[in-house]
Design a protein around this motif. Structure first.
Motif, mmCIF file in Angstrom:
data_model
loop_
_atom_site.group_PDB
_atom_site.id
_atom_site.type_symbol
_atom_site.label_atom_id
_atom_site.label_comp_id
_atom_site.label_asym_id
_atom_site.label_seq_id
_atom_site.Cartn_x
_atom_site.Cartn_y
_atom_site.Cartn_z
ATOM 1 N N ILE A 127 0.859 -1.157 0.029
ATOM 2 C CA ILE A 127 -0.011 -0.107 0.088
ATOM 3 C C ILE A 127 0.817 1.162 0.089
ATOM 4 C CG2 ILE A 127 -1.671 1.332 1.117
ATOM 5 C CD1 ILE A 127 -2.754 -1.385 2.341
ATOM 6 N N LEU A 128 1.905 1.160 0.677
ATOM 7 C CA LEU A 128 2.758 2.264 0.878
ATOM 8 C C LEU A 128 3.522 2.491 -0.453
ATOM 9 C CD1 LEU A 128 4.159 1.741 4.456
ATOM 10 C CD2 LEU A 128 2.583 3.426 3.764
ATOM 11 N N MET A 129 3.855 1.301 -1.147
ATOM 12 C CA MET A 129 4.647 1.533 -2.586
ATOM 13 C C MET A 129 3.576 2.100 -3.604
ATOM 14 S SD MET A 129 6.874 -1.924 -2.070
ATOM 15 C CE MET A 129 7.567 -2.033 -3.828
ATOM 16 N N LEU A 130 2.461 1.670 -3.449
ATOM 17 C CA LEU A 130 1.524 2.011 -4.307
ATOM 18 C C LEU A 130 1.220 3.824 -4.285
ATOM 19 C CD1 LEU A 130 -1.520 -0.500 -4.184
ATOM 20 C CD2 LEU A 130 -0.463 0.458 -6.264
ATOM 21 N N GLU A 131 1.542 4.001 -2.909
ATOM 22 C CA GLU A 131 1.165 5.614 -2.837
ATOM 23 C C GLU A 131 2.316 6.291 -3.539
ATOM 24 O OE1 GLU A 131 0.822 5.895 1.350
ATOM 25 O OE2 GLU A 131 -1.433 5.165 1.378
ATOM 26 N N GLN A 132 3.661 5.561 -3.565
ATOM 27 C CA GLN A 132 4.757 6.241 -4.305
ATOM 28 C C GLN A 132 4.893 6.030 -5.607
ATOM 29 O OE1 GLN A 132 6.685 8.477 -2.429
ATOM 30 N NE2 GLN A 132 4.951 8.181 -0.986
ATOM 31 N N GLY A 133 3.769 5.143 -6.206
ATOM 32 C CA GLY A 133 4.157 5.097 -7.753
ATOM 33 C C GLY A 133 4.498 3.750 -7.913
ATOM 34 N N ALA A 134 4.621 2.881 -7.330
ATOM 35 C CA ALA A 134 4.849 1.589 -7.812
ATOM 36 C C ALA A 134 3.642 1.079 -8.325
ATOM 37 C CB ALA A 134 5.032 0.670 -6.651
ATOM 38 N N PHE A 135 3.800 -0.266 -9.181
ATOM 39 C CA PHE A 135 2.735 -0.822 -9.822
ATOM 40 C C PHE A 135 2.019 0.097 -11.206
ATOM 41 C CE2 PHE A 135 2.874 -2.875 -5.651
ATOM 42 C CZ PHE A 135 3.219 -4.087 -6.176
ATOM 43 N N ILE A 136 2.178 1.208 -11.080
ATOM 44 C CA ILE A 136 1.705 2.271 -11.982
ATOM 45 C C ILE A 136 2.155 1.578 -13.407
ATOM 46 C CG2 ILE A 136 1.478 4.562 -12.959
ATOM 47 C CD1 ILE A 136 -0.020 3.827 -10.406
ATOM 48 N N GLY A 137 1.148 1.558 -14.355
ATOM 49 C CA GLY A 137 1.418 1.238 -15.743
ATOM 50 C C GLY A 137 1.454 -0.283 -16.029
ATOM 51 N N ALA A 138 1.203 -1.225 -15.279
ATOM 52 C CA ALA A 138 1.537 -2.720 -15.011
ATOM 53 C C ALA A 138 0.353 -3.214 -15.848
ATOM 54 C CB ALA A 138 1.544 -3.155 -13.851
ATOM 55 N N ASP A 139 0.463 -4.150 -16.716
ATOM 56 C CA ASP A 139 -0.646 -4.857 -17.153
ATOM 57 C C ASP A 139 -1.069 -6.042 -16.511
ATOM 58 O OD1 ASP A 139 -0.859 -3.615 -20.385
ATOM 59 O OD2 ASP A 139 1.166 -3.775 -19.692
ATOM 60 N N MET A 140 -0.284 -6.561 -15.457
ATOM 61 C CA MET A 140 -0.632 -7.528 -14.766
ATOM 62 C C MET A 140 0.433 -7.703 -13.423
ATOM 63 S SD MET A 140 0.757 -11.069 -16.535
ATOM 64 C CE MET A 140 0.579 -12.006 -14.921
ATOM 65 N N ALA A 141 -0.213 -8.127 -12.597
ATOM 66 C CA ALA A 141 0.762 -8.311 -11.186
ATOM 67 C C ALA A 141 0.491 -9.749 -10.962
ATOM 68 C CB ALA A 141 0.498 -7.133 -10.169
ATOM 69 N N MET A 142 1.484 -10.432 -10.385
ATOM 70 C CA MET A 142 1.053 -11.999 -9.797
ATOM 71 C C MET A 142 2.212 -12.367 -8.604
ATOM 72 S SD MET A 142 0.926 -15.270 -12.271
ATOM 73 C CE MET A 142 0.428 -16.788 -11.484
ATOM 74 N N MET A 143 1.836 -13.108 -8.017
ATOM 75 C CA MET A 143 2.521 -13.696 -6.921
ATOM 76 C C MET A 143 2.081 -15.177 -6.559
ATOM 77 S SD MET A 143 1.504 -11.488 -3.414
ATOM 78 C CE MET A 143 2.355 -12.978 -2.279
ATOM 79 N N ILE A 144 2.832 -15.995 -5.795
ATOM 80 C CA ILE A 144 2.381 -17.304 -5.662
ATOM 81 C C ILE A 144 2.530 -17.476 -4.068
ATOM 82 C CG2 ILE A 144 2.582 -19.824 -5.929
ATOM 83 C CD1 ILE A 144 2.982 -19.555 -8.757
ATOM 84 N N HIS A 145 1.745 -18.138 -3.419
ATOM 85 C CA HIS A 145 1.720 -18.156 -2.014
ATOM 86 C C HIS A 145 1.398 -19.687 -1.433
ATOM 87 C CE1 HIS A 145 1.151 -17.273 2.384
ATOM 88 N NE2 HIS A 145 1.191 -15.971 2.063
ATOM 89 N N PRO A 146 2.420 -19.993 -0.729
ATOM 90 C CA PRO A 146 2.277 -21.330 -0.272
ATOM 91 C C PRO A 146 1.145 -21.666 0.496
ATOM 92 C CG PRO A 146 4.159 -20.256 0.925
ATOM 93 C CD PRO A 146 3.704 -19.472 0.024
ATOM 94 N N ALA A 147 0.503 -23.033 0.632
ATOM 95 C CA ALA A 147 -0.534 -23.330 1.393
ATOM 96 C C ALA A 147 -0.734 -24.837 1.713
ATOM 97 C CB ALA A 147 -1.762 -22.746 0.931
ATOM 98 N N PRO A 148 -1.708 -25.222 2.411
ATOM 99 C CA PRO A 148 -1.600 -26.755 2.540
ATOM 100 C C PRO A 148 -2.576 -27.452 1.349
ATOM 101 C CG PRO A 148 -3.171 -25.675 4.228
ATOM 102 C CD PRO A 148 -2.282 -24.315 3.554
ATOM 103 N N PHE A 149 -2.689 -26.625 0.354
ATOM 104 C CA PHE A 149 -3.903 -26.848 -0.908
ATOM 105 C C PHE A 149 -3.486 -26.153 -2.036
ATOM 106 C CE2 PHE A 149 -5.992 -24.446 2.481
ATOM 107 C CZ PHE A 149 -6.157 -23.351 1.651
#
Length: 376
Positions: A127-149
Motif C-alpha cells: 500500500i505504501l509502495m502504491l502511494e509512491q508510484g509502484a505498480f503504475i502502468g502494469a498490465d498484470m501483477a502476480m505472486m504465488i503463496h504456499p498453503a496446504p492446498f
C-alpha cells in the motif's frame, strides 16, 4: 524458459533456505531483501534497492517491452514463528520466474519487474509502495503463496486493525481497591463484548485480538492495559460497516470500567480481486506440470488477508495458492515453518515459478485488457 528456471533450481532453493534461516520482521528485512537483490543483479536485472521510499523494498527490471508484468516477492516473517507463512518461498519463486522470463522478454515485447515488498504481515508495504508510484502502468501483477492446498483463485478478506490502550488508576489491591479504575477489567469487558458480537456477524467476518499488557503484580490493580485487534470482512464496504460496531465494544468497556481508551488504527487491506482469466491460465499451466486442483472444502473455507488486495484494485492480478503440505498443518503454525523449508516445498517452488512464468507469457501473448479483466 522452463529450461532456464530448471537451471536456476539450486540457486532458487538456496535463496529460499537462506531467507528461511534468517527470519526478519516487517520493515526490518535488511538481509533478506539484500539476498533477493543480489540474486537478481547477478541474473542481469537492473536493481534498485530502497525503492519507493522504503528501506527494504526492491525494484528489479529486465526488458523494455510494451507489456509490463510485475512479479511480487515477499520476505517478512512472523514474531516467534519465523517463516510460518512461507514468504521465503514467495521471494524465491518470484526470482526464479523472473529469471525465466528475462530470456524471452525481447521476443515477447515484455518488461518484467520484480517488486520486493516489505511488511505484508503487518505494515502494508504494498500500500505504501502504491502511494509512491509502484505498480503504475502494469498490465498484470502476480505472486504465488504456499498453503496446504492448491487453489488458483482463493478468496481474501478485506482487513484492518488497531492497537488499544485503556488508562485507569492503579491502587493497592487489598489496602485501597476502591481508589482504582481497573484497566485490566476494561480489556476483559471489551473481549466479552466482542465475543458476544460474534454471534451476529456474517460467516466471512472475523474479529480477533490479544491483550499484550494488563498488569504485572497480583497485589496491584492495573491502571493500564493494552493490546491489538484485527477485523476482517468480505469486502471493504462490509469492513466499513463493522468498524464502528467493534469500536463501540472498546468505548463501552472504558465507560463501564471508569477508564479512558485510545485506539490507533492500522492501514486497511482491501479484499483481493482475482482475475478470472489469469486464474484460468495459471491453473492450466500448473496442471500441465502435474499439479491438481480438486474441489477442496478446506481451500474454499480458508480465509486470510493481504496488502496485495490494494494492488488488485488497480492492476489485473492473481494470487494463487501452491500446496507444500497436508492438513491439519496450515499457515501461521510452527509446523508450517518446518514445511516451508522442506523438500516438498522446494519442489513446489520450482513448479510454481514455471507455472507463473508460463502465465505471464500467455498473458503477454493475448494482451489481457486491463479495463475488463478484474472480474468485477
Amino acid at each position: 524458459m522452463q529450461a532456464e528456471i530448471e537451471a536456476f533450481r539450486d540457486q532458487a532453493i538456496d535463496l529460499s533456505h537462506r531467507i528461511h534461516g534468517m527470519p526478519e520482521l516487517g520493515f526490518a528485512e535488511f538481509n533478506s531483501s539484500r539476498e533477493v537483490a543480489n540474486e537478481l543483479r547477478a541474473a542481469g536485472f537492473t536493481v534498485t534497492e530502497r525503492a519507493f521510499g522504503l528501506d527494504t523494498a526492491i525494484s528489479a527490471v529486465a526488458g523494455a517491452g510494451s507489456f509490463k508484468a510485475i512479479v511480487v516477492a515477499e520476505y517478512d516473517a512472523l514474531p516467534e514463528l519465523g517463516h510460518a507463512c512461507g514468504h521465503n518461498l514467495i521471494a524465491a519463486c518470484a526470482v526464479a520466474a523472473a529469471v525465466g522470463l528475462k530470456g524471452v522478454a525481447e521476443q515477447l515485447d515484455l518488461t518484467v519487474e520484480v517488486l520486493g515488498t516489505p511488511a505484508e504481515e503487518t505494515g502494508g508495504g504494498k500500500i505504501l509502495m502504491l502511494e509512491q508510484g509502484a505498480f503504475i502502468g502494469a498490465d498484470m501483477a502476480m505472486m504465488i503463496h504456499p498453503a496446504p492446498f492448491e487453489d488458483a483463485s482463493p478468496g481474501f478478506l478485506a482487513s484492518t486493525g488497531f492497537s488499544f490502550e485503556f488508562s485507569g488508576k492503579s491502587s493497592h489491591a487489598a489496602a485501597s481497591p476502591w481508589e482504582a479504575a481497573n484497566a485490566a477489567d476494561a480489556s476483559t469487558i471489551a473481549q466479552v463484548a466482542v465475543g458476544l458480537l460474534r454471534q451476529q456477524l456474517p460467516n466471512d467476518t472475523r474479529v480477533h485480538g490479544v491483550v499484550t499488557n494488563a498488569g504485572s503484580a497480583a497485589n496491584v490493580i492495573p491502571g493500564r492495559s493494552a493490546g491489538v485487534y484485527g477485523i476482517r470482512a468480505q469486502t471493504l464496504a462490509d469492513l466499513e460497516d463493522m468498524v464502528p460496531r467493534v469500536e463501540a465494544c472498546f468505548t463501552g468497556a472504558a465507560l463501564a470500567a471508569g477508564c479512558t481508551v485510545e485506539l490507533e488504527w492500522e492501514l486497511t487491506y482491501p479484499n483481493v480481486v482475482q482475475s478470472p482469466r489469469l486464474a484460468s491460465l495459471y491453473q492450466q499451466n500448473a496442471e500441465a506440470l502435474g499439479r491438481s486442483f480438486p474441489q477442496d472444502p478446506e481451500a474454499r473455507a480458508f480465509r486470510a488477508s493481504t496488502d496485495f488486495g490494494a494492488v488488485s484494485q488497480v492492476v489485473p492480478s492473481l494470487h494463487p495458492h501452491v500446496k507444500i503440505c497436508d492438513s491439519p498443518v496450515s499457515n501461521h503454525q510452527s509446523a508450517f515453518t518446518e514445511a516451508a523449508a522442506s523438500e516438498r516445498a522446494d519442489h513446489a517452488l520450482i513448479e510454481g515459478a514455471i507455472a507463473m512464468a508460463w502465465t505471464v507469457v500467455d498473458a503477454a501473448l493475448s494482451r489481457i485488457d486491463s479495463a475488463d479483466d478484474r472480474g468485477r
